[in-house]
Design a protein around this motif. Sequence first.
Motif, mmCIF file in Angstrom:
data_model
loop_
_atom_site.group_PDB
_atom_site.id
_atom_site.type_symbol
_atom_site.label_atom_id
_atom_site.label_comp_id
_atom_site.label_asym_id
_atom_site.label_seq_id
_atom_site.Cartn_x
_atom_site.Cartn_y
_atom_site.Cartn_z
ATOM 1 N N ARG A 31 -60.209 41.679 -22.065
ATOM 2 C CA ARG A 31 -59.900 43.029 -21.917
ATOM 3 C C ARG A 31 -60.960 43.206 -20.842
ATOM 4 O O ARG A 31 -62.024 42.540 -21.074
ATOM 5 N N LEU A 117 -66.715 45.121 -31.755
ATOM 6 C CA LEU A 117 -65.445 45.830 -32.155
ATOM 7 C C LEU A 117 -64.550 45.227 -33.217
ATOM 8 O O LEU A 117 -64.669 43.906 -33.518
ATOM 9 N N GLN A 120 -58.505 44.178 -31.880
ATOM 10 C CA GLN A 120 -57.887 45.227 -31.317
ATOM 11 C C GLN A 120 -56.497 45.019 -31.039
ATOM 12 O O GLN A 120 -56.357 43.621 -30.761
ATOM 13 N N LYS A 121 -55.735 45.895 -31.069
ATOM 14 C CA LYS A 121 -54.423 45.612 -31.172
ATOM 15 C C LYS A 121 -53.783 44.759 -29.934
ATOM 16 O O LYS A 121 -53.011 43.631 -29.958
#
Length: 204
Positions: A31, A117, A120-121
């Motif tokens: 990402r 984090l 995440q999807k």
Amino acid sequence: MKINTAEFLVSNQDPKLCPTPNKPEFAFIGRSNVGKSSLINMLCNHKGLAKTSSTPGKTQLINHFLINQTWYLVDLPGFGYAKVSKTKRGEFSKIITGYLRGRQNLVNVYLLLDSRLEPQKIDLEFMEWLGENQIPFSMVFTKTDKITSSVLVKNLKVYKTQMLKTWEELPKIYTTSSTSKMGKEELLNEIGDLVEQLKDFKFV
């Protein structure tokens, strides 16, 4: 393995225009704002090799680098950044999937994940897609210097628990920091071993 030479070759949006697939290839993806460019520069001992930017989503092309004259390192476009238009995200998707499905000399994909984090999807879905398309990949957690070791252990446990809901076994996992160079030796040693194993393999 030690990287002695790292040479930028070409950037493009068409997988068909990539260099002749005659050497082992290792792709890095994640990402936007996950620290991909910084990690690549750290691995290659070259601060300006991959372009870093304060603007997430800057890498919008397939970038090829020739390493030690023996293998390709590929910097793929980032994905999943909200400020990039929906149309542009669709173009990224076509570029990424076209490359990953069609590059016959691709040995492994290193998917970068922000260690700070929770899962995440979009990352989980991307790993599912890689699995469905039988594309080998490793999980590379970045920015570990930004959290304590206990938080890192906790976050990795959450990730493993989440993935084992749908995966029978997990891919290789690396923990890295572009600042402290954590994980550099482990990543390069694995790539070096694979390059050595494939030195006589004819991809084309």
